[in-house]
Design a protein around this motif. Structure first.
Motif, mmCIF file in Angstrom:
data_model
loop_
_atom_site.group_PDB
_atom_site.id
_atom_site.type_symbol
_atom_site.label_atom_id
_atom_site.label_comp_id
_atom_site.label_asym_id
_atom_site.label_seq_id
_atom_site.Cartn_x
_atom_site.Cartn_y
_atom_site.Cartn_z
ATOM 1 N N UNK A 149 10.048 11.935 -12.293
ATOM 2 C CA UNK A 149 10.055 10.750 -11.422
ATOM 3 C C UNK A 149 9.667 9.466 -12.175
ATOM 4 N N UNK A 150 9.554 9.542 -13.490
ATOM 5 C CA UNK A 150 9.061 8.399 -14.272
ATOM 6 C C UNK A 150 9.938 7.177 -14.100
ATOM 7 N N UNK A 151 11.258 7.360 -14.115
ATOM 8 C CA UNK A 151 12.176 6.219 -13.979
ATOM 9 C C UNK A 151 12.003 5.537 -12.622
ATOM 10 N N UNK A 152 11.891 6.372 -11.586
ATOM 11 C CA UNK A 152 11.708 5.829 -10.232
ATOM 12 C C UNK A 152 10.387 5.080 -10.123
ATOM 13 N N UNK A 153 9.320 5.648 -10.728
ATOM 14 C CA UNK A 153 7.996 5.031 -10.676
ATOM 15 C C UNK A 153 8.005 3.673 -11.376
ATOM 16 N N UNK A 154 8.607 3.605 -12.578
ATOM 17 C CA UNK A 154 8.671 2.343 -13.316
ATOM 18 C C UNK A 154 9.464 1.284 -12.560
ATOM 19 N N UNK A 155 10.539 1.743 -11.910
ATOM 20 C CA UNK A 155 11.363 0.813 -11.135
ATOM 21 C C UNK A 155 10.569 0.199 -10.000
ATOM 22 N N UNK A 156 9.764 1.028 -9.325
ATOM 23 C CA UNK A 156 8.979 0.509 -8.192
ATOM 24 C C UNK A 156 7.822 -0.390 -8.666
ATOM 25 N N UNK A 157 7.244 -0.057 -9.835
ATOM 26 C CA UNK A 157 6.183 -0.914 -10.394
ATOM 27 C C UNK A 157 6.745 -2.293 -10.702
ATOM 28 N N UNK A 158 7.922 -2.355 -11.310
ATOM 29 C CA UNK A 158 8.558 -3.636 -11.625
ATOM 30 C C UNK A 158 8.908 -4.419 -10.364
ATOM 31 N N UNK A 159 9.357 -3.669 -9.340
ATOM 32 C CA UNK A 159 9.693 -4.322 -8.066
ATOM 33 C C UNK A 159 8.456 -4.967 -7.445
ATOM 34 N N UNK A 160 7.305 -4.281 -7.539
ATOM 35 C CA UNK A 160 6.058 -4.844 -7.013
ATOM 36 C C UNK A 160 5.650 -6.091 -7.798
ATOM 37 N N UNK A 161 5.823 -6.033 -9.118
ATOM 38 C CA UNK A 161 5.467 -7.190 -9.949
ATOM 39 C C UNK A 161 6.328 -8.397 -9.622
ATOM 40 N N UNK A 162 7.610 -8.143 -9.305
ATOM 41 C CA UNK A 162 8.532 -9.249 -9.015
ATOM 42 C C UNK A 162 8.392 -9.789 -7.601
ATOM 43 N N UNK A 163 7.737 -9.016 -6.744
ATOM 44 C CA UNK A 163 7.635 -9.394 -5.331
ATOM 45 C C UNK A 163 6.910 -10.731 -5.179
ATOM 46 N N UNK A 223 0.821 -1.211 0.000
ATOM 47 C CA UNK A 223 0.000 0.000 0.000
ATOM 48 C C UNK A 223 0.857 1.264 0.000
ATOM 49 N N UNK A 224 1.955 1.213 0.772
ATOM 50 C CA UNK A 224 2.861 2.366 0.827
ATOM 51 C C UNK A 224 3.496 2.625 -0.542
ATOM 52 N N UNK A 225 3.912 1.536 -1.206
ATOM 53 C CA UNK A 225 4.524 1.664 -2.525
ATOM 54 C C UNK A 225 3.507 2.170 -3.550
ATOM 55 N N UNK A 226 2.284 1.663 -3.473
ATOM 56 C CA UNK A 226 1.248 2.096 -4.419
ATOM 57 C C UNK A 226 0.910 3.561 -4.249
ATOM 58 N N UNK A 227 0.876 4.038 -2.986
ATOM 59 C CA UNK A 227 0.637 5.470 -2.747
ATOM 60 C C UNK A 227 1.752 6.308 -3.356
ATOM 61 N N UNK A 228 2.973 5.838 -3.165
ATOM 62 C CA UNK A 228 4.140 6.566 -3.695
ATOM 63 C C UNK A 228 4.095 6.608 -5.222
ATOM 64 N N UNK A 229 3.769 5.463 -5.840
ATOM 65 C CA UNK A 229 3.672 5.392 -7.304
ATOM 66 C C UNK A 229 2.574 6.323 -7.808
#
Length: 639
Positions: A281-295, A266-272
């Motif tokens: 911030x697009x690069x940072x956002x994409x990186x976190x989206x991929x991290x969530x998918x891999x989790x 939830x914290x990551x989704x709010x940040x995204x």
């Protein structure tokens, strides 16, 4: 010993097992557990080669000797004696015995060295295989499983399914296999036979895998537990009680991990979401989206032991005496079951009727339930007693063309469909299962429907014959919770000791053709009975009179009996007044809870005054009933 690697087994589009792994080692005594439908029996069939896996392997030594007990063995038919059928386990010894008989016959006319040498070799091998004691071993095991000497000479075909299954079990035990695979071995055993089997399996030197819903049986035998769940096999290094504790700890850890991960997600989704629209911030956002998918997601825990969400309902309470048995005698050709015995079931009794098969438990239960009229003596129902009787033959009363939910709606029209679906859910019928026609169900499923139907009856007295048959552990727990909450009276026959220990406050057993009573739980009875048995064996010439429970006395002398009859009529009258007054008080309580009453000070005062007056009257009648009940008890003690 046996290695299961990446096992996948599919039935249609459903994967019963998905890359499951398990290694069975020499000396392992394993309980294979899980809800109905998770593939426990199927796994045993895969191990013995009856089913082939979709993928993965099951490997074992070529010379591994497997003893496999399953419910399919009920179809085995033979006109030979059960002793002969059991001794079929000794295949090589039987072959040698036949060959020796042939050689001995030849020896009557042919004294050649060739015949003598062959006979000597056969006899030596027969002796090495302990062939001279095989009949004794077969007698011993059949006796342990409840067969008398005479019964062992009867043809297998003359026995019912349950007894035939015992013979199949005896034959498997006599094979002394390297590993025993036992699918519900206690299903057709009485308590003495279950205890005998426990002792046998505890001393068994090979490996054992047991599928069973009898948790006491598992606890006394197994040293490992394997849970079949969601296509996987999970090992726990202890018996069933250990499994419950360990699983609780694992689920607590998993639950905390799930909550922490969900909070992080939830914290990551709010940040995204916050920075999604910002190009910087697009690069940072994409990186976190991929991290969530891999989790790797942690699953939330499932509640495998739901609390009971229904309760028994009955419209009127019974009188103090529910069933009175006086001078009951019952016999069959060549078998006397009961001889002038007395017994009394009182309001609030939760009675477990126990004992070996053939001692008359089911007969006594039918007499109590008015389902057997061929006896001498009298069986009398008390005031306001409404009864429901559950037994396996109740399956015949089901209407085959009805759906499950329609069968219950027709039987209990006062209950809502939601309540009835809840009851069916407790007995493993969920979702669209409730719309299945009864005619397509298996015997076990019909039994569960019949039990669910019995629980919807407007009855203050339940007579239950083996209600836990065909139930898994979760459903047994549901039934235990329901019976613990039940405010009426019941008598139950069951061989499930955990079930009995959790629901009974009195134990009935038949001894010397009399109904005898122990006033306590099943565990307390077992402890008392063990001490009594030890005392009897230490002093065989003396009887343990001071601790011997006696049949309940219900017949007094003439004067006291007349007084008792008069007092009991008065008691019944008071009970009717109590029931009527209780309805008035409850109605007034309902009125007080209405908004139009408690929001109006004048109306509230008037209704409160009426309620207090009626409640005081109810308390007065209740006090009169208690005083009269005590007086009756004193009179009964004089009888």
């Amino acid at each position: 010993m046996i290695s299961i690697n990446n096992l996948t087994f599919e039935i249609g589009a459903r994967a019963l097992y998905d890359e499951a792994n398990w290694h069975i080692k020499p000396g392992d005594k394993v309980g294979l557990i899980g809800a109905n439908g998770t593939g426990k029996s199927t796994l045993l069939k895969i191990i013995v080669g009856e089913y082939s896996p979709t993928a993965g392997t099951v490997s074992m030594a070529k010379d591994l000797k497997i003893g496999y007990l399953n419910q399919d063995l009920l179809s085995y038919h033979s006109e030979k004696s059960i002793l002969h059928v059991a001794m079929e386990a000794f295949e090589r010894q039987n072959q040698l015995h036949s060959e020796i008989e042939v050689l001995l016959k030849k020896l009557e006319t042919d004294y050649s060295d060739d015949i003598l040498n062959k006979l000597s070799d056969k006899q030596m091998e027969f002796e090495a295989l302990d062939g001279y004691s095989i009949e004794f071993r077969a007698h011993e095991i059949l006796a342990g499983l409840g067969f008398s000497e005479d019964e062992q000479q009867r043809p297998l075909a003359t026995f019912s399914g349950g007894w035939r299954m015992r013979v199949m079990l005896a034959r498997i035990l006599l094979q002394t296999p390297d590993i025993l695979l036992l699918d519900e071995p206690t299903n057709h055993l009485d308590l003495p036979s279950i205890k005998w089997l426990e002792n046998y399996l505890q001393a068994f030197e090979g490996a054992i895998v047991i599928v069973s819903h009898d948790r006491y049986f598992l606890d006394r035998i197994i040293n490992k537990t394997v849970e079949s769940r969601k296509g996987k096999l999970t090992l726990y290094a202890g018996n069933y009680s250990f499994y419950l504790e360990e699983k609780s700890l694992r689920e607590e850890i998993q639950g905390n991990q799930f909550k922490n991960q969900q909070a992080k997600i939830k914290q990551e989704e709010k940040l995204i979401e916050r920075f999604r629209s910002k190009a910087s911030k697009a690069k940072m956002v994409q990186s976190r989206i991929k991290a969530l998918d891999r989790m790797e997601k942690v699953d939330d825990i499932d509640d495998d032991n739901p609390e009971v969400n229904f309760s028994f309902k009955f419209s009127k309470p019974s009188g103090r005496h529910v069933v009175t048995l006086e001078q009951i005698s019952k016999s069959y050709p060549n078998l006397e079951i009961l001889d002038r015995t007395d017994a009394l079931i009182e309001k609030g009794d939760k009675i477990a009727l126990i004992g070996a098969n053939g001692k008359g438990k089911s007969t006594l239960l039918r007499i109590v339930a008015d389902a057997d009229s061929e006896f001498s003596g009298t069986s009398t129902k008390g005031h306001n007693v409404s009864q429901t009787f559950f037994a396996q033959h109740q399956l015949e009363a089901l209407h085959l063309e009805n759906s499950l939910i329609q069968e219950l709606i027709n039987f209990a029209p006062k209950q809502t469909e939601t309540e009835l679906r809840s009851i069916l859910g407790c007995f493993l019928f969920t979702g669209d299962d409730v719309f299945k026609k009864i005619k397509v169900l298996s015997g076990g499923e019909k039994s569960r429907v019949a039990l669910a139907k019995a629980l919807t009856a407007d009855a203050n007295f339940l007579v239950l014959d083996e209600p836990t048959n065909h139930l898994d552990m979760a459903s047994v727990n549901i039934l235990i919770q329901a019976l613990q909450q039940y405010e009426g009276t019941f008598i139950v026959v069951s061989h499930d000791r955990y079930f009995l220990d959790n629901i009974a406050n009195k134990i009935w057993y038949i001894e010397d053709k009399k109904v005898k009573e122990y006033p306590g739980t099943y565990q307390e009875f077992e402890e008392w009975n063990a001490k009594r048995t030890v005392k009897s064996s230490d002093k065989p010439a003396k009887k343990v009179k001071e601790e011997q429970p006696k049949p309940v006395k219900v017949v007094a002398n003439d004067d006291v009996q007349k007084t008792l009859q008069k007092k009991n009529k008065e008691l019944s009258s008071l009970e009717q007044k109590i029931a009527s007054q209780e309805l008035i008080v409850k109605q007034l309580e309902t009125e007080l809870a209405k908004e139009e009453i408690y929001s109006d000070a004048v109306k509230l005062q008037e209704h409160t005054r009426n309620y207090n007056s009626e409640k005081a009257r109810f308390d007065q009648i209740q006090a009169e009933w208690e005083a009269l009940a005590e007086e009756i008890m004193e009179l009964e003690s004089l009888s």
